[in-house]
Design a protein around this motif. Structure first.
Motif, mmCIF file in Angstrom:
data_model
loop_
_atom_site.group_PDB
_atom_site.id
_atom_site.type_symbol
_atom_site.label_atom_id
_atom_site.label_comp_id
_atom_site.label_asym_id
_atom_site.label_seq_id
_atom_site.Cartn_x
_atom_site.Cartn_y
_atom_site.Cartn_z
ATOM 1 N N ASP A 205 11.664 0.668 9.140
ATOM 2 C CA ASP A 205 12.690 1.352 8.563
ATOM 3 C C ASP A 205 12.497 2.491 7.643
ATOM 4 O O ASP A 205 11.866 2.194 6.638
ATOM 5 C CB ASP A 205 13.971 0.462 7.923
ATOM 6 N N LEU A 206 12.830 3.868 8.092
ATOM 7 C CA LEU A 206 12.319 4.909 6.950
ATOM 8 C C LEU A 206 13.426 5.389 6.228
ATOM 9 O O LEU A 206 13.369 6.768 5.896
ATOM 10 C CB LEU A 206 11.540 6.003 7.843
ATOM 11 N N SER A 207 14.612 4.817 6.182
ATOM 12 C CA SER A 207 15.566 5.438 5.679
ATOM 13 C C SER A 207 15.701 5.642 4.273
ATOM 14 O O SER A 207 14.816 4.980 3.554
ATOM 15 C CB SER A 207 16.980 4.406 6.061
ATOM 16 N N ASP A 208 16.382 6.664 4.000
ATOM 17 C CA ASP A 208 16.444 7.158 2.350
ATOM 18 C C ASP A 208 15.057 7.425 1.981
ATOM 19 O O ASP A 208 14.757 7.571 0.733
ATOM 20 C CB ASP A 208 16.840 5.965 1.619
ATOM 21 N N SER A 209 14.111 7.872 2.796
ATOM 22 C CA SER A 209 12.821 8.212 2.334
ATOM 23 C C SER A 209 12.627 9.608 2.465
ATOM 24 O O SER A 209 13.617 10.458 2.790
ATOM 25 C CB SER A 209 11.682 7.484 2.983
ATOM 26 N N ILE B 13 0.842 -1.057 -0.046
ATOM 27 C CA ILE B 13 -0.056 -0.123 -0.058
ATOM 28 C C ILE B 13 0.708 1.303 0.018
ATOM 29 O O ILE B 13 0.725 2.217 -0.731
ATOM 30 C CB ILE B 13 -0.961 -0.050 1.256
ATOM 31 N N PHE B 14 1.928 1.327 0.909
ATOM 32 C CA PHE B 14 2.653 2.377 0.987
ATOM 33 C C PHE B 14 3.843 2.497 -0.339
ATOM 34 O O PHE B 14 3.798 3.619 -1.021
ATOM 35 C CB PHE B 14 3.879 2.368 2.050
ATOM 36 N N ILE C 199 3.525 0.315 12.647
ATOM 37 C CA ILE C 199 4.281 -0.118 11.627
ATOM 38 C C ILE C 199 5.304 -1.083 11.980
ATOM 39 O O ILE C 199 6.373 -0.712 12.745
ATOM 40 C CB ILE C 199 4.810 1.244 11.290
ATOM 41 N N PHE C 200 5.186 -2.248 11.428
ATOM 42 C CA PHE C 200 6.233 -3.637 11.596
ATOM 43 C C PHE C 200 6.749 -3.856 10.538
ATOM 44 O O PHE C 200 7.425 -5.009 10.371
ATOM 45 C CB PHE C 200 5.306 -4.392 12.427
ATOM 46 N N TYR C 201 6.994 -2.925 9.313
ATOM 47 C CA TYR C 201 7.362 -3.393 8.168
ATOM 48 C C TYR C 201 8.195 -2.368 7.615
ATOM 49 O O TYR C 201 8.068 -1.107 7.809
ATOM 50 C CB TYR C 201 6.504 -3.869 7.266
ATOM 51 N N PRO C 202 9.400 -2.510 6.987
ATOM 52 C CA PRO C 202 10.308 -1.403 6.406
ATOM 53 C C PRO C 202 9.323 -0.796 5.211
ATOM 54 O O PRO C 202 8.647 -1.180 4.363
ATOM 55 C CB PRO C 202 11.372 -2.152 5.956
ATOM 56 N N LEU C 203 9.757 0.657 5.527
ATOM 57 C CA LEU C 203 9.213 1.800 4.535
ATOM 58 C C LEU C 203 10.265 2.679 4.039
ATOM 59 O O LEU C 203 10.202 3.789 3.752
ATOM 60 C CB LEU C 203 8.160 2.495 5.435
ATOM 61 N N PRO D 80 15.942 4.252 12.676
ATOM 62 C CA PRO D 80 14.776 4.699 11.842
ATOM 63 C C PRO D 80 14.888 5.462 10.875
ATOM 64 O O PRO D 80 14.297 5.526 9.749
ATOM 65 C CB PRO D 80 13.746 5.024 12.991
ATOM 66 N N PHE D 81 15.751 6.520 10.956
ATOM 67 C CA PHE D 81 15.729 7.644 10.228
ATOM 68 C C PHE D 81 17.366 7.769 9.482
ATOM 69 O O PHE D 81 18.278 8.370 10.188
ATOM 70 C CB PHE D 81 15.412 8.920 10.676
ATOM 71 N N LYS D 82 17.811 7.103 8.389
ATOM 72 C CA LYS D 82 19.051 7.009 7.962
ATOM 73 C C LYS D 82 19.056 7.532 6.624
ATOM 74 O O LYS D 82 18.455 7.104 5.667
ATOM 75 C CB LYS D 82 19.919 5.767 7.980
ATOM 76 N N GLY D 83 19.485 8.778 6.424
ATOM 77 C CA GLY D 83 19.483 9.493 5.091
ATOM 78 C C GLY D 83 18.225 9.839 4.627
ATOM 79 O O GLY D 83 17.911 10.212 3.450
#
Length: 580
Positions: free
Chosen positions: A379-383, A317-318, A355-359, A401-404
């Motif tokens: 994982d919200l990295s590079d978003s 969905i995302f 939220i239990f899945y990478p985004l 959680p927030f890388k790049g």
């Protein structure tokens, strides 16, 4: 035929020359004899004059034959001429009074008139000189005869000219009438053509109007059928999302996305209607994200024991949402308006989601994750986040959680908690109960979590971390803030809070708490002017007023002892004064 007055008995008034209607008014004069009687009718005065003339002629003849005195002869001649002239004048006057009859007869019977004039002229030219010669008034008669014949010819020529003029007038008038008639016919024809064209235009307009009405009704009916079919598909897709089979649920997801795309691209609808229909489907998808999967608990999320197929559906969905955004990686103005047929202007409400899945490496617009919980695989990295982004009161149990990650709009992490202790331990119930209370937990038995919260992240607009709580070892590392950033009343428990972080604007650290055990709070971090952010000194004392720690902090920030948590008052008892 004569009367007692000097005027003709019969006077008929004809029309103007050139109009043959006069014949009807002078129908009695239809022969030369009748015309002559009308013109030259004699009354008693005329007969007296004629008798006088005859007498004078006789006297002249007698005087000549008896050789009378020349004076007497001349007197007789003069009297004869004068009486003859007077008689001729009277006849000419009477003829002029009958001019209308003459003109009318001339128009009707020109040949008869010409023949009569020739006959009368020839008769007069032959007999008048002879009579004058008999009565000894003249000698040689040739010249007089010639003159009379010439006069007759002149009269005929005059009448010929008159007739020619009348003919020319009649021809000109006829031509003018024909021209007027032609112009009238032309005008009437033009009016007929104009009327026909107008009727044709009106018929064409009515026909086009009818065609448009029929096309509009057909279009409306087709549109109604299409919309009804879409709503039927929407109902079926909603039912599919509630199905036990994961593949059927995934099919329902793709159906909803397809329907949303159709609504957005539907030119038959107003933009507001398209927005409303698309937002309805997005709201349903967001509601699915906010829902808790069947048979799942807080413990299963934290331990990672959740169904993988459900994680893939929600991740899909995302990913589908991300693929529909029109991304602008440059600095985005908050007031900019994106007019493309995309999903940029929709609202995405993921409040209180699990939220239990990478985004990672996705695009978000207007994302609202208030109160959401991000577990270890989140994982919200590079978003990239655009427009306003909300993480207020959210909890992040992930180590990185927030890388790049890049934030292009105003971003809010107020009252959020980053890697709170016990997030992946077996003491979940006890620790989480403490985390869900109104204040932070006691850290005495819990060391800061390994990892970092923000690594090489970029904030292009305003960022707010008011009352946020950072439990990680490295809270913010190698990140940059290009606008105002607010850490007011935030808490940093880790051993290092900021590492090589840059600030374009002066950050707000009023009331911010830093654990006194942090060896280096701002390691190589700089402000806009290139200076370090160690702007003041804060001193932390023990309960017995003994010195515990002394560090450089931004003005307004304070040191605290993590072991001084007062569970009754829900605050730390050992806190320094603000750095000055």
């Amino acid at each position: 035929m004569s009367s007692n007055d000097d005027s003709p008995t019969l006077q008929h008034h004809s029309a103007e020359p050139g109009f043959p209607s006069a014949s009807s008014k002078n129908s009695e004069i239809d022969t030369v004899d009748a015309l002559l009687r009308t013109i030259f009718r004699l009354n008693w005065k005329d007969w007296v004059l004629i008798a006088t003339i005859v007498l004078c002629l006789s006297l002249h003849y007698i005087s000549i034959t008896h050789n009378c005195s020349p004076l007497v002869v001349d007197i007789i001649k003069i009297i004869t001429v004068l009486i003859s002239a007077f008689f001729i004048f009277r006849k000419i006057s009477n003829a002029y009074k009958s001019k209308e009859s003459i003109i009318s007869f001339f128009k009707i019977h020109p040949i008869q008139l010409f023949v009569s004039i020739i006959a009368c002229g020839a008769t007069v030219a032959f007999f008048l000189p002879l009579i004058l010669n008999i009565f000894k008034l003249i000698g040689d008669t040739d010249k007089l005869t010639t003159a009379l014949l010439a006069l007759t010819g002149g009269i005929i020529a005059v009448f010929t000219l008159i007739k020619t003029h009348q003919k020319n007038q009649n021809d000109e008038m006829s031509l003018q009438l024909d021209r007027e008639k032609y112009e009238q016919q032309k005008e009437d024809r033009s009016k007929d053509i104009e009327m026909q064209n107008s009727q044709m235009q009106e018929q064409k307009r009515q026909f086009n109007k009818k065609i448009k009405q029929e096309a509009y009704r057909s279009h409306q009916e087709r549109t109604r059928q299409i919309h009804a079919e879409r709503r039927s598909r929407y109902t079926k897709a909603a039912e599919q999302l509630a199905h036990e089979n994961a593949s059927i649920r995934l099919g329902g997801v793709f159906t909803l996305f397809g329907l949303a795309d159709e609504w957005i691209a539907d030119e038959s609808l107003e933009p507001q209607k398209r927005q409303k229909e698309g937002q309805t489907i997005i709201n349903y998808l967001c509601a699915y994200i906010r829902s808790v999967p069947a048979k799942q608990t807080e413990a299963s999320f934290k331990t990672g024991s959740y169904p993988q197929d459900e994680a893939e559906i929600r991740q899909t969905i995302f990913m589908e949402m991300s693929s529909r955004f029109i991304e602008n990686k440059k600095k985005v103005d908050k007031k900019s308006h994106i007019t493309q047929k995309s999903w940029n202007n929709f609202i995405f409400n993921f409040n209180n989601s699990h939220i239990f899945y990478p985004l990672n490496d996705l695009v978000f617009f207007n994302a609202d994750f208030q109160g959401a919980k991000f577990y270890r695989d989140a994982d919200l990295s590079d978003s990239r986040f655009y427009q306003e982004t909300q993480f207020t009161k959210s909890k992040f149990f992930s180590c990185y959680p927030f890388k790049g990650t890049e934030f292009y709009g105003n971003t809010y992490f107020n009252k959020s908690q980053f890697n709170p202790p016990g997030g992946f331990t077996q003491k979940i119930g006890e620790v989480f109960e403490k985390l869900s209370s109104s204040g932070p937990v006691n850290q005495h038995d819990n060391h800061p979590t390994e990892g970092y919260t923000f690594f090489r992240s970029v904030f292009y607009e305003v960022a707010s971390f008011q009352k946020a709580h950072f439990y990680t070892n490295e809270s913010i590392s190698q990140s940059s803030f290009n606008k105002d950033v607010d850490f007011q009343e935030s808490i940093f428990d880790g051993t290092r809070a900021f590492i090589e972080t840059s600030f374009s604007e002066k950050p707000n650290f009023k009331g911010t708490l830093f654990a006194y055990l942090i060896p280096d709070i701002f390691n190589n971090s700089i402000s806009q002017d290139g200076k370090k952010l160690n702007n003041g000194i804060a001193t932390l004392l023990q309960d017995n007023k003994m010195f515990l720690s002394r560090k450089e902090l931004p003005v307004g920030a304070r040191l605290f002892d993590p072991n001084s948590w007062n569970s009754t008052d829900k605050k730390y008892d050992r806190v320094s004064h603000p750095a000055l």
